[in-house]
Design an enzyme around this catalytic site. Structure first.
Site, PDB file in Angstrom:
ATOM      1  N   VAL A  49     -10.255   2.280  17.369  1.00 15.59           N
ATOM      2  CA  VAL A  49     -10.621   1.107  17.390  1.00 15.59           C
ATOM      3  C   VAL A  49     -10.309  -0.399  17.227  1.00 15.59           C
ATOM      4  CG1 VAL A  49     -12.204   2.757  14.814  1.00 15.59           C
ATOM      5  CG2 VAL A  49     -10.169   1.584  14.743  1.00 15.59           C
TER       6      VAL A  49
ATOM      7  N   ASP B  22      -2.813   3.039  18.342  1.00 14.56           N
ATOM      8  CA  ASP B  22      -3.348   1.696  17.872  1.00 14.56           C
ATOM      9  C   ASP B  22      -2.794   0.105  16.830  1.00 14.56           C
ATOM     10  OD1 ASP B  22      -5.870   1.023  18.987  1.00 14.56           O
ATOM     11  OD2 ASP B  22      -7.107   1.807  17.181  1.00 14.56           O
TER      12      ASP B  22
ATOM     13  N   SER C   7     -10.739  -0.702  -1.684  1.00 18.32           N
ATOM     14  CA  SER C   7      -9.744  -0.777  -0.451  1.00 18.32           C
ATOM     15  C   SER C   7     -10.262  -1.645   1.035  1.00 18.32           C
ATOM     16  CB  SER C   7      -9.263   0.464  -1.055  1.00 18.32           C
ATOM     17  OG  SER C   7      -8.982   1.111  -2.164  1.00 18.32           O
TER      18      SER C   7
ATOM     19  N   ASP D 200     -15.081 -12.661  -5.929  1.00 18.68           N
ATOM     20  CA  ASP D 200     -15.398 -13.395  -5.257  1.00 18.68           C
ATOM     21  C   ASP D 200     -16.124 -13.377  -3.809  1.00 18.68           C
ATOM     22  OD1 ASP D 200     -13.459 -15.420  -6.487  1.00 18.68           O
ATOM     23  OD2 ASP D 200     -12.456 -13.743  -6.853  1.00 18.68           O
TER      24      ASP D 200
ATOM     25  N   TYR E 296      -6.901 -11.917 -11.139  1.00 18.34           N
ATOM     26  CA  TYR E 296      -6.902 -12.946 -11.599  1.00 18.34           C
ATOM     27  C   TYR E 296      -7.496 -13.944 -10.442  1.00 18.34           C
ATOM     28  CZ  TYR E 296      -3.195 -10.874 -14.293  1.00 18.34           C
ATOM     29  OH  TYR E 296      -2.795 -10.541 -15.850  1.00 18.34           O
TER      30      TYR E 296
ATOM     31  N   ASP F 195       1.226  -1.599  -0.561  1.00 21.97           N
ATOM     32  CA  ASP F 195      -0.207  -0.130  -0.099  1.00 21.97           C
ATOM     33  C   ASP F 195       0.852   1.365  -0.441  1.00 21.97           C
ATOM     34  OD1 ASP F 195      -2.271   1.949   1.060  1.00 21.97           O
ATOM     35  OD2 ASP F 195      -3.116  -0.210   0.954  1.00 21.97           O
TER      36      ASP F 195
ATOM     37  N   HIS G  87      -3.535   5.284   3.304  1.00 19.33           N
ATOM     38  CA  HIS G  87      -4.315   5.086   2.726  1.00 19.33           C
ATOM     39  C   HIS G  87      -3.893   3.593   3.322  1.00 19.33           C
ATOM     40  CE1 HIS G  87      -6.654   2.174  -0.063  1.00 19.33           C
ATOM     41  NE2 HIS G  87      -7.377   2.996  -0.364  1.00 19.33           N
TER      42      HIS G  87
ATOM     43  N   ASN H 115     -13.578   0.495  -8.077  1.00 25.62           N
ATOM     44  CA  ASN H 115     -14.332   1.583  -8.126  1.00 25.62           C
ATOM     45  C   ASN H 115     -14.831   1.839  -8.489  1.00 25.62           C
ATOM     46  OD1 ASN H 115     -13.556   1.487  -5.237  1.00 25.62           O
ATOM     47  ND2 ASN H 115     -12.072   2.655  -4.723  1.00 25.62           N
TER      48      ASN H 115
ATOM     49  N   ALA I  18      -6.882  -8.024  -8.944  1.00 23.12           N
ATOM     50  CA  ALA I  18      -7.966  -8.963  -8.247  1.00 23.12           C
ATOM     51  C   ALA I  18      -8.987  -9.890  -8.867  1.00 23.12           C
ATOM     52  CB  ALA I  18      -9.576  -8.030  -8.061  1.00 23.12           C
TER      53      ALA I  18
END
Length: 308
Positions: free
Chosen positions: A110, A71, A249, A225, A199, A63, A93, A184, A197
């Protein structure tokens, strides 16, 4: 170029295509510990209460890097943007994705899906959230060499690549599970899933909202999937902050976290076995081209996983 193409040492030549991530972001503040809706909707807390936290599972988050956050604990990382060990997140990101997977249960901020998973921040996207197939391939290669269990790829590109496909296959053959954001551009057609994704060696993840409805932007197609929460997802941000982001993402790391819980119960499973458990225990939500097998269900997944 003619000489290169005719060299016996070169199999083929491809353009170095761009990869990118597009997100919506909204900063907020979180003081007392919050369980984001996505963590609840995928049964992650129930799985954690059964004792599965992703402990000892190595996850390479390919990324924009990671910025120190109270956290989220990150083991180490590397930047293929600067070719250095400075993997600081100057886009925000990667830190958000890492928090979805493994934010600690510590009374603040969180909670992540797999709070004790080992996160490795591999920076392959720059400060604008852009990278290339070359940096992506370098990141996958790093994951292979460092014997990761899972690779999370929360971005993609529009072009197929033989080199990328072969590197993914190499990782898969080494026993690494690959989970990737579907993309997206779902509003642009009926078959909009990005690479990698698309593949077969990767699990393609689409996004749904808090009501388990498909996000309008979530990519569609026969290669989808699974789906997971990806609309206004609360997680960690640089400078010890928190905020909401939307996109496939954010959906992919929910699935990555559940996969870590499965492997926590049985580390011996191969990628195809983990994928089968994820898909067979998912809750169907609608058309396969829009929802895949459905939303991942962590408790169901670990309950259906055989012991080591």
């Amino acid at each position: 170029l003619y000489e290169l193409k005719n060299s016996p040492d070169i199999q083929y030549i491809e353009p170095n295509y761009e990869v990118k991530t597009e997100i919506e972001a909204e900063k907020t503040e979180s003081v007392t510990e919050t369980v984001p809706y996505g963590i609840q909707n995928i049964q992650a807390i129930e799985a954690q209460q059964e004792g599965y936290t992703g402990k000892g599972i190595k996850i390479a988050v390919l990324d924009s890097g990671y910025s120190q956050h109270s956290d989220v604990k990150v083991k180490s990382g590397y930047s293929f943007i600067t070719n250095s060990e400075n993997y600081d997140d100057d886009f925000g990101h990667g830190t958000h994705v890492a928090g979805i997977i493994a934010a600690s249960i510590n009374g603040e901020g969180v909670v992540g899906v797999a709070p004790k998973a080992e996160i490795y921040a591999i920076k392959v996207l720059d400060k604008g959230g852009r990278g290339s197939y070359f940096t992506l391939i370098e990141g996958i290669d790093w994951a292979i060499k460092h014997k990761m269990d899972i690779i999370n790829i929360s971005f993609g590109g529009e072009n197929p690549s033989q080199i990328l496909e072969e590197k993914l296959q190499e990782a898969y053959d080494e026993g690494i599970l690959i989970i990737a954001a579907a993309g997206n551009d779902g509003y642009m057609g009926d078959d909009t899933i990005l690479y990698p994704a698309r593949y077969s060696t990767a699990i393609a993840v689409g996004a749904i909202d808090s009501s388990n409805k498909r996000a309008f932007f979530s990519a569609k197609g026969p290669d989808l999937d699974l789906v997971a929460p990806g609309v206004k997802v609360l997680s960690t941000l640089p400078s010890n902050q928190y905020g909401m982001k939307s996109g496939t993402s954010m959906a992919a790391p929910h699935v990555t976290g559940v996969a870590a819980l499965i492997l926590d119960k049985n580390k011996k499973l191969c990628p195809s076995e983990v994928a089968d458990i994820l898909e067979s225990t998912a809750k169907p939500l609608g058309e396969v081209s829009e929802y895949g097998h459905g939303i991942v269900q962590a408790k169901e997944a670990v309950d259906q996983t055989a012991w080591n």
